[in-house]
Motif scaffolding. Structure first.
Motif, short mmCIF file in Angstrom:
data_model
loop_
_atom_site.label_atom_id
_atom_site.label_comp_id
_atom_site.label_asym_id
_atom_site.label_seq_id
_atom_site.Cartn_x
_atom_site.Cartn_y
_atom_site.Cartn_z
N LYS A 345 0.82 -1.14 -0.02
CA LYS A 345 -0.02 0.02 0.01
C LYS A 345 0.97 1.29 0.11
CE LYS A 345 -3.91 -1.87 2.72
NZ LYS A 345 -4.73 -1.79 3.84
N ALA A 346 1.89 1.42 1.00
CA ALA A 346 2.79 2.40 1.05
C ALA A 346 3.62 2.77 -0.14
CB ALA A 346 3.48 2.27 2.20
N VAL A 347 4.29 1.82 -0.69
CA VAL A 347 5.27 1.93 -1.69
C VAL A 347 5.13 0.92 -2.79
CG1 VAL A 347 7.85 1.97 -2.24
CG2 VAL A 347 6.79 2.94 -0.13
N GLY A 348 5.05 -0.26 -2.66
CA GLY A 348 5.26 -1.33 -3.52
C GLY A 348 4.15 -1.15 -4.92
N LEU A 349 2.93 -0.78 -4.51
CA LEU A 349 1.91 -0.96 -5.58
C LEU A 349 2.25 0.06 -6.65
CD1 LEU A 349 -0.24 -2.06 -7.09
CD2 LEU A 349 -1.92 -0.81 -5.47
N SER A 350 2.65 1.55 -6.19
CA SER A 350 2.95 2.50 -6.90
C SER A 350 4.26 2.38 -7.64
CB SER A 350 3.12 3.83 -5.93
OG SER A 350 1.85 4.25 -5.36
N VAL A 351 5.26 1.69 -7.18
CA VAL A 351 6.42 1.25 -7.89
C VAL A 351 5.98 0.46 -8.96
CG1 VAL A 351 8.83 0.02 -7.88
CG2 VAL A 351 7.90 1.88 -5.87
N ALA A 352 5.43 -0.62 -8.56
CA ALA A 352 4.97 -1.57 -9.84
C ALA A 352 4.24 -0.83 -10.92
CB ALA A 352 4.16 -2.76 -9.07
N GLU A 353 3.13 0.05 -10.63
CA GLU A 353 2.41 0.62 -11.62
C GLU A 353 3.49 1.40 -12.53
OE1 GLU A 353 -1.86 0.73 -9.33
OE2 GLU A 353 -0.52 2.31 -9.21
N VAL A 366 4.22 7.58 -14.86
CA VAL A 366 5.57 7.14 -13.91
C VAL A 366 5.85 8.37 -12.95
CG1 VAL A 366 7.98 6.61 -13.87
CG2 VAL A 366 6.57 5.81 -15.82
N ILE A 367 5.79 9.57 -13.46
CA ILE A 367 6.27 10.59 -12.48
C ILE A 367 4.81 10.79 -11.23
CG2 ILE A 367 6.46 13.11 -12.32
CD1 ILE A 367 7.59 13.18 -15.28
N ASP A 368 3.96 10.69 -11.91
CA ASP A 368 2.62 10.78 -10.70
C ASP A 368 2.77 9.82 -9.69
OD1 ASP A 368 1.90 12.89 -12.14
OD2 ASP A 368 0.22 12.06 -13.20
N SER A 369 3.32 8.48 -10.31
CA SER A 369 3.31 7.36 -9.24
C SER A 369 4.60 7.43 -8.16
CB SER A 369 3.39 6.08 -9.95
OG SER A 369 2.12 5.84 -10.61
N LEU A 370 5.59 7.91 -8.75
CA LEU A 370 6.94 7.68 -7.99
C LEU A 370 7.20 9.18 -7.28
CD1 LEU A 370 9.38 5.88 -10.55
CD2 LEU A 370 8.03 4.94 -8.51
N TYR A 371 6.72 10.15 -7.98
CA TYR A 371 7.41 11.47 -7.29
C TYR A 371 6.95 11.69 -5.84
CZ TYR A 371 8.88 16.27 -6.59
OH TYR A 371 9.35 17.54 -6.17
N ASP A 388 18.08 2.67 -5.80
CA ASP A 388 18.47 3.86 -6.68
C ASP A 388 17.86 3.50 -8.08
OD1 ASP A 388 19.83 6.25 -7.40
OD2 ASP A 388 21.14 4.82 -8.34
N VAL A 389 17.25 2.35 -8.36
CA VAL A 389 16.93 2.12 -9.59
C VAL A 389 15.67 2.68 -9.86
CG1 VAL A 389 15.66 -0.25 -9.00
CG2 VAL A 389 16.50 0.24 -11.22
N PHE A 390 14.82 2.76 -8.77
CA PHE A 390 13.63 3.54 -8.79
C PHE A 390 13.78 5.06 -8.88
CE2 PHE A 390 13.06 -0.14 -6.13
CZ PHE A 390 12.67 -1.03 -6.93
N GLU A 396 14.48 9.21 -15.35
CA GLU A 396 14.51 8.94 -16.86
C GLU A 396 13.11 9.46 -17.54
OE1 GLU A 396 15.63 8.32 -20.46
OE2 GLU A 396 17.16 8.40 -18.61
N ALA A 397 12.11 9.01 -16.75
CA ALA A 397 10.87 9.39 -17.22
C ALA A 397 10.81 11.10 -17.21
CB ALA A 397 9.61 8.87 -16.12
N ALA A 398 11.18 11.67 -16.31
CA ALA A 398 11.19 13.15 -16.36
C ALA A 398 11.90 13.74 -17.53
CB ALA A 398 11.84 13.72 -14.95
N ILE A 399 13.10 13.14 -17.84
CA ILE A 399 14.03 13.46 -19.23
C ILE A 399 13.01 13.15 -20.31
CG2 ILE A 399 16.00 13.15 -20.48
CD1 ILE A 399 17.43 12.65 -17.78
N ARG A 400 12.39 11.91 -20.37
CA ARG A 400 11.73 11.70 -21.84
C ARG A 400 10.55 12.33 -22.00
NH1 ARG A 400 12.60 5.07 -22.67
NH2 ARG A 400 14.82 4.99 -22.20
#
Length: 464
Positions: A345-353, A366-371, A388-390, A396-400
């Motif tokens: 709930k806290a982190v994993g689902l947002s990272v997976a999405e 990606v940005i809306d999920s991770l930021y 760090d991979v996340f 990378e999403a922000a650059i692209r």
């Protein structure tokens, strides 16, 4: 009160030493311990810990069944043994935080219990709990005679806790002392390697790994993860061919066992290459098939996210979406009392999405999920280097997208912490090039190339 896990006994010391060094012969030592002490559940407790340390559902549930069997077979358990069984049962049922608290209590009464210290240290790692990684072992070190043959392994664990809590210089000193005591202490080497990684000291890290190569590349389960660390150094140096060679021969060679912790390392290095647009041939397909065979019920969402990387990399969005649905159902379950549910709930689902969205080119999602959760990644486990991979995925999403303001902010933060990282400067060059700031882009690219040259020169000087 006698501490049954700090007794100077050859069988027990041998089993503990094998466990600390992650050696292949741990099963042999545990069997010998069982034969030598048939009236004691000690060897069974060792085996049950090995099962939950897998971070996988099936062996962890089997460990819980073993606990039930042991309670019936050994009705006159010692308090210390009973405490260990309570820990294993909680851990195997996915109650990681409860198992952590039970280990805290066990170690208050038995601070020299090496099995509890080892298990607690690994559980703290799975939980991303840097404070406990440092202080669980730090609080026990004073209880030991420095001449004890197993004392160095405490230092190796303490070094990793120091590194994860930001004490890099102290971690280097303590880790080096541990390696001086046992060159086969792969966890101590891992701690020092982490410390160099966090300070962008790639030549120092590679030199260290070369120096102790005989000790960490032998018959131990942890060499895959340490090879992963070597690949991180090589990626900063731009040595893609060397990375793929290590991956094929040593990280995920044909016929590898389906072990989540090893598959996790394979996903983690290929995803970094994926983010940089590097093609890896059929490796993603093979890895996705391995994950499909390995992963089952939700148990540790950090594993799930790395499985989803493989599914996305292999263009198997059917598998990725199916896993996402499983995680969503797990996160909304009111019946399952597992730490993993809260982590999801806290982190994993947002990272997976976000991983799935990245594969589909939906960089805004990606940005809306991770930021919003970027400061909370620690809450679903792993180390700073692993997580760090996340952060890289977000960058990378922000650059692209492009979102130059966000990308610039992230890069400024990264460079402030790791000024000598070629990856950070190459990323800044790409960002500036995308915004048509050619002079700045060229300057950032030259900075990255000069850092690689500097690292290579330093490494060359150290080897002559």
């Amino acid at each position: 009160m006698e501490d049954i896990y700090s007794v100077a006994d050859p069988l027990l010391s041998g089993a503990l030493k094998s466990m600390f060094e992650f050696r292949y012969d741990i099963d042999d030592w545990v069997k010998r311990l069982g034969l030598g002490r048939p009236e004691s559940p000690q060897s069974k407790i060792f085996n049950a810990y090995l099962a939950v340390l897998s971070s996988e559902y099936v062996p962890s549930k089997a460990a819980v069944e073993d606990v039930h069997t042991l309670r019936g077979k050994f009705p006159k358990l010692l308090d210390q043994e009973r405490a260990h069984l309570d820990v294993i049962e909680a851990w195997g049922n996915g109650e990681f935080l409860r198992a952590q608290r039970l280990l805290d209590l066990l170690l208050l009464q038995f601070p020299r219990d090496l099995l509890a210290l080892f298990a607690g240290h690994q559980l703290d790692f799975f939980l991303g709990d840097a404070f406990s990684l440092r202080d669980r072992v730090g609080g026990a070190v004073a209880q030991w005679d420095k001449e004890d043959p197993l004392y160095g392994y405490l230092l190796g664990m303490f070094a990793f806790g120091l590194e994860e809590s930001g004490w890099y210089g102290r971690a280097l000193d303590v880790g080096q002392e541990a390696l001086a005591r046992a060159t086969t202490d792969v966890w101590a080497l891992h701690a020092v390697v982490h410390s160099h990684e966090m300070q962008a000291e790639f030549h120092s890290g590679l030199d260290l790994m070369d120096k102790f190569e005989e000790g960490w590349t032998g018959d131990n389960f942890f060499k895959v993860h340490n090879y992963w660390h070597k690949c991180l150094y090589l990626l900063e140096m731009g040595e893609v061919d060397a990375i793929l060679d290590i991956y094929d021969r040593l990280i995920n060679p044909p016929g590898s066992a389906l072990v989540a912790l090893a598959l996790l390392d394979a996903s983690a290095i290929l995803w970094r290459l994926y983010l940089e647009g590097i093609e890896v041939g059929s490796r993603w397909v093979e890895l996705s098939e391995a994950w499909e065979d390995c992963i089952n019920e939700p148990f540790y969402v950090f594993n799930d996210c790395h499985a989803i990387m493989a599914f996305v990399g292999a263009d198997r969005f059917d598998l990725a979406d199916r896993r996402l649905d499983i995680l969503r159902n797990s996160a909304t379950s009111a019946e399952v009392q597992m730490t993993n549910v809260d982590m999801t709930k806290a982190v994993g689902l947002s990272v997976a999405e976000a991983i799935v969205a990245f594969g589909r080119g939906d960089y805004r999602r990606v940005i809306d999920s991770l930021y919003p959760i970027r400061k909370d990644f620690y809450r679903f486990g792993g180390s700073h280097a692993q997580r760090d991979v996340f952060h890289r995925t977000l960058l990378e999403a922000a650059i692209r997208l492009p979102d130059p303001m966000l990308a610039a902010s992230i890069l400024d933060q990264r460079i402030a912490l790791k000024e000598d990282s070629p990856y950070n400067w190459f990323s800044k060059s790409r960002l500036l090039k995308a915004t048509r700031e050619d002079y700045g882009a060229n300057l950032a690219g030259e900075t990255a190339r000069s850092l690689i040259t500097k690292q290579k020169v330093s490494k060359s000087q150290c080897t002559h």
